[in-house]
Enzyme design. Sequence first.
Site, PDB file in Angstrom:
ATOM      1  N   GLY A  30       0.798  -1.215   0.000  1.00 36.51           N
ATOM      2  CA  GLY A  30       0.000   0.000   0.000  1.00 36.51           C
ATOM      3  C   GLY A  30       0.830   1.264   0.000  1.00 36.51           C
ATOM      4  N   ALA A  31       0.181   2.392   0.363  1.00 37.36           N
ATOM      5  CA  ALA A  31       0.800   3.719   0.263  1.00 37.36           C
ATOM      6  C   ALA A  31       1.381   3.872  -1.142  1.00 37.36           C
ATOM      7  CB  ALA A  31       1.869   3.915   1.332  1.00 37.36           C
ATOM      8  N   HIS A  36       4.785   1.996  -7.918  1.00 35.79           N
ATOM      9  CA  HIS A  36       3.791   0.916  -7.934  1.00 35.79           C
ATOM     10  C   HIS A  36       2.950   0.966  -9.211  1.00 35.79           C
ATOM     11  CE1 HIS A  36       4.168   1.285  -3.384  1.00 35.79           C
ATOM     12  NE2 HIS A  36       4.434   0.010  -3.595  1.00 35.79           N
ATOM     13  N   GLY A 148       9.478  -4.373  -8.162  1.00 42.09           N
ATOM     14  CA  GLY A 148      10.412  -3.310  -8.503  1.00 42.09           C
ATOM     15  C   GLY A 148      11.844  -3.676  -8.146  1.00 42.09           C
ATOM     16  N   GLU A 149      12.794  -3.184  -8.924  1.00 42.81           N
ATOM     17  CA  GLU A 149      14.204  -3.489  -8.688  1.00 42.81           C
ATOM     18  C   GLU A 149      14.806  -2.690  -7.549  1.00 42.81           C
ATOM     19  OE1 GLU A 149      16.380  -3.233 -12.347  1.00 42.81           O
ATOM     20  OE2 GLU A 149      15.701  -5.204 -13.007  1.00 42.81           O
ATOM     21  N   GLN A 154      15.331  -8.650  -2.612  1.00 43.46           N
ATOM     22  CA  GLN A 154      14.023  -9.285  -2.454  1.00 43.46           C
ATOM     23  C   GLN A 154      13.573  -9.940  -3.751  1.00 43.46           C
ATOM     24  OE1 GLN A 154      10.444  -7.455  -0.332  1.00 43.46           O
ATOM     25  NE2 GLN A 154       9.914  -7.089  -2.466  1.00 43.46           N
ATOM     26  N   MET A 185      11.731   6.005  -5.502  1.00 41.91           N
ATOM     27  CA  MET A 185      10.372   6.097  -4.975  1.00 41.91           C
ATOM     28  C   MET A 185      10.113   4.962  -3.994  1.00 41.91           C
ATOM     29  SD  MET A 185       8.000   7.312  -8.164  1.00 41.91           S
ATOM     30  CE  MET A 185       8.234   8.972  -8.836  1.00 41.91           C
TER      31      MET A 185
END
Length: 281
Positions: A30-31, A36, A148-149, A154, A185
């Site tokens: 979220g957020a 995203h 996302g990279e 992860q 971001m």
Amino acid sequence: MVIHTQKKSLVQALSFANKIDKIGFVPTMGALHAGHISLVKRALSENEIVVVSIFVNPTQFNNSADLQKYPRTPDADISLLKDLNEEIIVFLPEVSDLYEDTVAAKKYHFGNIEKEMEGKHRKGHFDGVGTIVNKLFRIVKPDAAYFGEKDYQQLQIVKKLVALEKLHTKIIGCPILREENGLAMSSRNKRLSTKQFEEAATIYKTLNEVRDKFGSTSITDLNHLVAERFLQNPDLKLEYFEIANEKTLKTAKRKNKATKYRAFIAAFAGEVRLIDNMPLN
């Protein structure tokens, strides 16, 4: 837009679609921000159905205060997704629905990649990531999932998870999106003061400097350079800087021409922990 708050209803909704449509999945905490949204846009362009989950996963936090302070903006998130595409399916579960009676992480053996960087500084973090991603993948059964990279380590953990759990989901890494000042971001950026946000640009500037000097400077000297840059900025505290083999994530002490390397930084702006990375060659 359909919003599911229980896994049972989502499974029922997707049971028929799984047989005929390609499903893309974007798991988030979220957020939501433009980073995203770039993942969701990629998923929309490559799949007939897109599911976006919004769930702050408690088992991947090794700091309870960080969990409590993690930004939660579900109404704004849903509005943002609806404006993007009303056909997106949103999964907004409660902790009790996903974990039932026991809120605990499964112990995984991801190999050496879990022992580096984030693994050293956030004990149990990747077990929590693996646990929730496995749960979500088994609910959604996506053909492809988008990450996302910025969270590069992860991303490699999730790829390993898919192999360990024998899942049939293609993992797609997507480029880092950045603020105008270069800061990667992140949902955590919402917690930064104006001054902290400005000072955090040092992270990106330092990574660029390392990349520019990588061909002519030893790894030892680059480590010293980064330490010095953060000493010059008292508003940021460097947690770690690593130059690592891009494939194995093992910390590099010297360079090999045949190896691809990536630089990784974790730093604190006040109480807010920020991470970033950049390919070097």
